[in-house]
Enzyme design. Structure first.
Site, PDB file in Angstrom:
ATOM      1  CE1 TYR A 119      33.076  38.846  43.996  1.00  0.00           C
ATOM      2  CE2 TYR A 119      33.230  37.480  45.952  1.00  0.00           C
ATOM      3  CZ  TYR A 119      33.836  38.133  44.893  1.00  0.00           C
ATOM      4  OH  TYR A 119      35.203  38.065  44.744  1.00  0.00           O
ATOM      5  CB  THR A 136      42.341  44.853  45.380  1.00  0.00           C
ATOM      6  OG1 THR A 136      40.938  44.602  45.588  1.00  0.00           O
ATOM      7  CG2 THR A 136      43.134  43.577  45.565  1.00  0.00           C
ATOM      8  N   PRO A 137      41.854  47.793  45.030  1.00  0.00           N
ATOM      9  CG  PRO A 137      42.723  49.067  43.276  1.00  0.00           C
ATOM     10  CD  PRO A 137      42.937  47.779  44.027  1.00  0.00           C
ATOM     11  NE  ARG A 193      36.127  39.283  54.882  1.00  0.00           N
ATOM     12  CZ  ARG A 193      35.173  39.585  54.008  1.00  0.00           C
ATOM     13  NH1 ARG A 193      33.905  39.532  54.356  1.00  0.00           N
ATOM     14  NH2 ARG A 193      35.480  39.961  52.785  1.00  0.00           N
TER      15      ARG A 193
HETATM   16  N1  LIG Z   1      40.080  41.546  46.520  1.00  0.00           N
HETATM   17  C1  LIG Z   1      39.550  40.490  47.123  1.00  0.00           C
HETATM   18  O1  LIG Z   1      39.418  40.448  48.355  1.00  0.00           O
HETATM   19  C2  LIG Z   1      39.138  39.284  46.314  1.00  0.00           C
HETATM   20  C3  LIG Z   1      38.867  38.101  47.016  1.00  0.00           C
HETATM   21  C4  LIG Z   1      38.475  36.985  46.301  1.00  0.00           C
HETATM   22  C5  LIG Z   1      38.365  37.040  44.935  1.00  0.00           C
HETATM   23  N2  LIG Z   1      38.636  38.199  44.275  1.00  0.00           N
HETATM   24  C6  LIG Z   1      38.478  38.201  42.835  1.00  0.00           C
HETATM   25  O2  LIG Z   1      39.702  38.534  42.229  1.00  0.00           O
HETATM   26  C7  LIG Z   1      39.447  39.243  41.014  1.00  0.00           C
HETATM   27  C8  LIG Z   1      40.199  40.567  41.030  1.00  0.00           C
HETATM   28  O3  LIG Z   1      39.717  41.339  42.116  1.00  0.00           O
HETATM   29  P1  LIG Z   1      40.444  42.679  42.609  1.00  0.00           P
HETATM   30  O4  LIG Z   1      40.175  42.769  44.049  1.00  0.00           O
HETATM   31  O5  LIG Z   1      41.827  42.711  42.089  1.00  0.00           O
HETATM   32  O6  LIG Z   1      39.518  43.751  41.883  1.00  0.00           O
HETATM   33  P2  LIG Z   1      39.843  45.149  41.156  1.00  0.00           P
HETATM   34  O7  LIG Z   1      38.563  45.891  41.140  1.00  0.00           O
HETATM   35  O8  LIG Z   1      41.033  45.792  41.773  1.00  0.00           O
HETATM   36  O9  LIG Z   1      40.204  44.689  39.682  1.00  0.00           O
HETATM   37  C9  LIG Z   1      39.221  44.115  38.856  1.00  0.00           C
HETATM   38  C10 LIG Z   1      39.487  44.504  37.428  1.00  0.00           C
HETATM   39  O10 LIG Z   1      38.456  43.895  36.625  1.00  0.00           O
HETATM   40  C11 LIG Z   1      38.104  44.836  35.642  1.00  0.00           C
HETATM   41  N3  LIG Z   1      36.753  44.576  35.145  1.00  0.00           N
HETATM   42  C12 LIG Z   1      35.572  44.703  35.810  1.00  0.00           C
HETATM   43  N4  LIG Z   1      34.550  44.439  34.995  1.00  0.00           N
HETATM   44  C13 LIG Z   1      35.080  44.128  33.783  1.00  0.00           C
HETATM   45  C14 LIG Z   1      34.534  43.786  32.531  1.00  0.00           C
HETATM   46  N5  LIG Z   1      33.197  43.696  32.333  1.00  0.00           N
HETATM   47  N6  LIG Z   1      35.376  43.513  31.512  1.00  0.00           N
HETATM   48  C15 LIG Z   1      36.720  43.601  31.687  1.00  0.00           C
HETATM   49  N7  LIG Z   1      37.295  43.950  32.838  1.00  0.00           N
HETATM   50  C16 LIG Z   1      36.483  44.213  33.882  1.00  0.00           C
HETATM   51  C17 LIG Z   1      38.193  46.192  36.322  1.00  0.00           C
HETATM   52  O11 LIG Z   1      38.309  47.241  35.360  1.00  0.00           O
HETATM   53  C18 LIG Z   1      39.440  46.015  37.180  1.00  0.00           C
HETATM   54  O12 LIG Z   1      40.612  46.438  36.512  1.00  0.00           O
HETATM   55  C19 LIG Z   1      37.930  39.399  40.906  1.00  0.00           C
HETATM   56  O13 LIG Z   1      37.414  38.358  40.117  1.00  0.00           O
HETATM   57  C20 LIG Z   1      37.493  39.235  42.339  1.00  0.00           C
HETATM   58  O14 LIG Z   1      36.161  38.799  42.438  1.00  0.00           O
HETATM   59  C21 LIG Z   1      39.014  39.327  44.942  1.00  0.00           C
END
Ligand SMILES: NC(=O)c1ccc[n+]([C@@H]2O[C@H](COP(=O)([O-])OP(=O)(O)OC[C@H]3O[C@@H](n4cnc5c(N)ncnc54)[C@H](O)[C@@H]3O)[C@@H](O)[C@H]2O)c1
Length: 241
Positions: A140, A175-176, A200
């Site tokens: 990641y 988030t999910p 954290r």
């Molecule tokens: N939640 C956190 O703590 C966090 C922290 C830092 C960064 N992020 C980043 O923020 C973004 C959103 O994260 P989140 O926590 O809302 O996740 P989430 O799992 O709730 O949502 C991610 C979405 O991406 C979609 N997805 C996954 N693979 C895909 C693909 N191949 N094509 C199209 N859609 C796809 C999923 O269907 C889902 O709807 C991500 O890039 C994640 O890495 C999240």
């Protein structure tokens, strides 16, 4: 209420869940025409286009069907937990394919329209993992480092053409995705793991998707026209430690 994104056309990948959904909803409230692009539709009635960001054919089809995009938010992403010796090379490829190459493909498909229009705004969801090493998140971290490098390269290459690119670097946001990987990788101690994920951040809690969406609205709006090539932590103080 003022509508800071009135008339803007925004494509939000990964917009069916978590941070992407909050961004899509906030953009809609601000007057943007939002298209959610994801593997499954979002709750509610926002316009939806099916998309697999790791598939160039799918990306081209969806992006071109959207017409000229003013704002591209790359939010689709997946998590992987493991140190180097725990990472199967196939899993490594899968994470890079969605998180890093997927952002490249979506930017690649959208850039021609932005160049023709003489304007564009790209907002990439990177992570604190772009800035610091997060324990047991090797694949990641690599993918999110690439997102930041890509964002900076785009910002520098197209600043003169009126195209901005910025990276949002969240800490842990409830988030999910978080709930899902805790169930998957830490099923032996879900409550303890969730407590550690809150702790954290120096503020003592995870962030909310809406808090990240507020930053995305600012980056998408004309309030931030001097901002490009930035990596903005929104992490409850995590990277200040
Ligand atoms: N939640 C956190 O703590 C966090 C922290 C830092 C960064 N992020 C980043 O923020 C973004 C959103 O994260 P989140 O926590 O809302 O996740 P989430 O799992 O709730 O949502 C991610 C979405 O991406 C979609 N997805 C996954 N693979 C895909 C693909 N191949 N094509 C199209 N859609 C796809 C999923 O269907 C889902 O709807 C991500 O890039 C994640 O890495 C999240």
């Amino acid at each position: 209420m003022s509508q800071r994104l009135l008339g803007q056309r925004a494509l939000v990948t990964g917009g069916s869940s978590g941070i992407g959904l909050a961004i899509a909803q906030a953009f809609h409230r601000e007057g943007a025409h939002v298209i959610v692009a994801d593997q499954a539709p979002p709750p509610g009635d926002l316009p939806f286009a099916p998309l697999d960001v790791s598939d160039w054919t799918s990306v081209q089809k969806t992006v071109h069907a959207c017409g000229t995009i003013d704002i591209l938010v790359n939010c689709a992403g997946i998590m992987h937990v493991g140190k180097l010796h725990e990472v199967d090379p196939h899993d490594f490829d899968r994470v890079q394919s969605v998180n890093a190459r997927g952002v490249f493909l979506c930017c690649r498909a959208a850039i021609d329209g932005m160049l023709a229009a003489g304007r564009g705004n790209i907002i990439n969801l990177a992570s604190v993992a772009s800035l610091i090493a997060v324990e047991r998140r090797l694949a990641y971290c690599v993918s999110k480092g690439a997102v930041l490098a890509l964002t900076r390269a785009i910002a520098v290459d197209y600043a003169a053409q009126g195209i901005r690119a910025n990276a949002i670097c969240p800490g842990t946001v409830d988030t999910p995705m978080i709930r899902g990987y805790v169930e998957h990788y830490f099923s032996h101690d879900v409550p303890g793991t969730i407590a550690a994920l809150h702790a954290r951040q120096p503020v003592g809690r995870m962030g909310r998707a809406e808090e990240v969406a507020s930053l995305a609205v600012y980056l998408a709006s004309d309030e931030s026209t001097f901002l490009t090539g930035a990596a903005i932590p929104i992490d409850g103080g995590w990277t200040a430690k």
